[in-house]
Design a protein around this motif. Structure first.
Motif, PDB file in Angstrom:
ATOM      1  N   SER A  91     -33.956  89.333 -66.751  1.00  0.00           N
ATOM      2  CA  SER A  91     -34.071  90.233 -65.602  1.00  0.00           C
ATOM      3  C   SER A  91     -34.897  91.471 -65.946  1.00  0.00           C
ATOM      4  O   SER A  91     -34.844  91.993 -67.058  1.00  0.00           O
ATOM      5  CB  SER A  91     -32.681  90.641 -65.113  1.00  0.00           C
ATOM      6  N   ALA A 110     -37.116  81.947 -65.002  1.00  0.00           N
ATOM      7  CA  ALA A 110     -35.917  82.680 -65.370  1.00  0.00           C
ATOM      8  C   ALA A 110     -35.240  82.049 -66.578  1.00  0.00           C
ATOM      9  O   ALA A 110     -35.079  80.824 -66.647  1.00  0.00           O
ATOM     10  CB  ALA A 110     -34.946  82.726 -64.195  1.00  0.00           C
ATOM     11  N   TRP A 117     -29.762  88.501 -68.996  1.00  0.00           N
ATOM     12  CA  TRP A 117     -29.638  89.105 -67.670  1.00  0.00           C
ATOM     13  C   TRP A 117     -28.745  90.339 -67.780  1.00  0.00           C
ATOM     14  O   TRP A 117     -27.672  90.282 -68.389  1.00  0.00           O
ATOM     15  CB  TRP A 117     -29.014  88.123 -66.675  1.00  0.00           C
ATOM     16  N   LEU A 140     -33.031  88.577 -61.080  1.00  0.00           N
ATOM     17  CA  LEU A 140     -34.157  88.375 -61.991  1.00  0.00           C
ATOM     18  C   LEU A 140     -35.197  89.465 -61.813  1.00  0.00           C
ATOM     19  O   LEU A 140     -35.648  90.087 -62.778  1.00  0.00           O
ATOM     20  CB  LEU A 140     -34.793  87.000 -61.740  1.00  0.00           C
TER      21      LEU A 140
END
Length: 449
Positions: A91, A110, A117, A140
């Protein structure tokens, strides 16, 4: 698709005078008329050490690039260019006055490792996560309190690789709530166009507490079996346009929301002035277009015009329940073409769960001013199921020029409509609707043509 659009466009001249009487019907023209900012500065993600091999983790490169481009915010802004390649990342956040441009062949991929994240607090209008209590993984690509942000390109792709998240959801092994693919919080003047979104872990695009959001010419796709994945979610946001897009999701394609029970009531920010037009939608286990059920801040002044809905459990759904409070009102839906739909039109006053046991069961939602016109459908399982709330009936529900051909091959079928605690009117509707929708003025508010 093209034949369906021609049919719907041909019906445009038949829209009764009540449609588009509020400003929402002009939102797309107003937002689309803005010229995209030309950024005087541009850098490639490769200049920050990113490697597009689909294996190298590039989170730090994206974070460093955005941090560097922050310095151009007062100099006309800047563009972050993503060239062809597969750019694996965790992210990262954007900044104001920024264009994220994905070249044809560029794929932002991702990471499937949750440690890549970030973790953030629940949204204040929800009080907890949607999947489970507590915190949530950061989206993300995200932006908080931003202005003038563009995500666009030459049909580049953002792939959420959601399968691992879907498996964790169904196996109840999530540590925190699933992340979204793109999320803007408390932001304004956001444009998302000419990009393909694949396999969102949860929502594809979530615009919350935001204003002037323009979504044009995107493709959003997740597996039909993906659990509770939703395409575009305007949430406690205003002046939103969604147009010229194809959205195929596991649950809902487009879902308008505004907070959950006492948290949404307290935050008190509605979703309003939303225009949806020229869209191709599919929702395997949900609804192609849904309102709620998290609608405690209110949803109003929405125009849906020209939509092709196919292969969906439900075509158009209005959802709420006791304890929500809020309202759904002044909704105009017209020129809709449906094919292979389980239930064409749903209004459900006992839908959804509660975030906790602190909700007020006496907080009754209000649903009124719902108008659907020029709706045609083929291979429809059930024409409509409209179940209001005894203490707060759904009022002023109006149907005009609705023609639904049942799956049996007949344009009329016993039991094709079911209604309770809903009041309104209808004209030129087949199959014949339930008696509650055949009144002109029943004392519960007029819904005439």
């Amino acid at each position: 698709m093209s034949g369906a659009l021609i049919l719907v466009l041909a019906l445009t001249s038949l829209i009764p005078v009540y449609a588009k009487t509020h400003g929402a019907g002009r939102i797309c023209d107003e937002l689309g008329g803005r010229s995209l900012s030309t950024r005087p500065h541009s850098v490639s993600i490769a200049e920050f050490g990113a490697v597009g091999d689909g294996k190298t983790l590039n989170t730090l490169a994206f974070q460093n690039a955005v941090f560097y481009l922050m310095s151009f915010a007062d100099k006309g802004g800047a563009q972050l260019y993503v060239p062809p390649g597969k750019w694996l990342t965790g992210s990262f956040s954007l900044t104001s006055h920024l264009t994220l441009f994905l070249e044809n062949g560029a794929v932002i991929v991702a990471s499937q490792d949750p440690s890549h994240w970030g973790v953030v607090e629940p949204l204040p209008s929800y009080g907890r996560g949607i999947d489970l209590p507590g915190k949530r993984y950061k989206s993300l690509i995200s932006g908080h309190m931003l202005h003038d942000v563009i995500i666009t390109g030459d049909n580049g792709t953002i792939d959420g690789q959601g399968l691992v998240w879907w498996d964790r959801f169904t196996s109840h092994s999530l540590k925190y709530n699933r992340p979204h693919l793109v999320e803007f919080i408390s932001s304004q003047d956001i444009t998302i166009s000419n990009v393909t979104f694949l396999n969102a872990p949860c929502y594809t695009v979530h615009a919350i507490y935001s204003s002037h959001v323009y979504i044009d010419k995107i493709l959003a796709h997740s597996s039909p079996g993906s659990p509770y994945t939703i395409g575009i979610v305007p949430d406690s946001s205003d002046n939103v346009c969604i147009q010229n897009s194809t959205i195929n999701m596991g649950y809902d394609a487009i879902s308008l929301k505004s907070g959950w029970d006492e948290y949404g009531i307290s935050y008190s920010r509605p979703t309003e002035n939303v225009h949806i037009r020229n869209v191709n939608l599919q929702a395997a286990s949900g609804s192609s277009i849904s309102f709620g059920s998290e609608m405690s801040g209110g949803i109003s002044h929405v125009v849906v015009d020209n939509a092709f809905i196919r292969n969906s459990l439900t075509g158009i759904a209005f959802r709420t329940t006791k304890g929500r409070g809020g309202y759904i009102r002044e909704i105009d839906v017209s020129n809709i073409d449906m094919w292979r739909i389980g239930t064409a039109i749903v209004a459900n006053g006992s839908f959804g769960s509660h975030p906790d046991d602190k909700f007020d069961a006496n907080a009754l939602p209000i649903v009124n001013g719902i108008r659907l016109s020029n709706v045609s459908g083929v291979d429809i399982g059930v024409a409509g199921e409209l179940f209001g709330i005894k203490e707060s009936p759904f009022r002023s529900v109006a149907l005009y020029n609705v023609s639904l051909l049942m799956s049996s091959g007949s344009s009329s079928s016993d039991g094709s409509w079911s209604c309770s605690y809903v009041y309104g009117s209808s004209k030129l509707v087949t199959p014949e609707p339930c008696p509650e929708l055949m009144r002109v003025n029943n004392g519960y508010g007029r819904a005439t043509f």
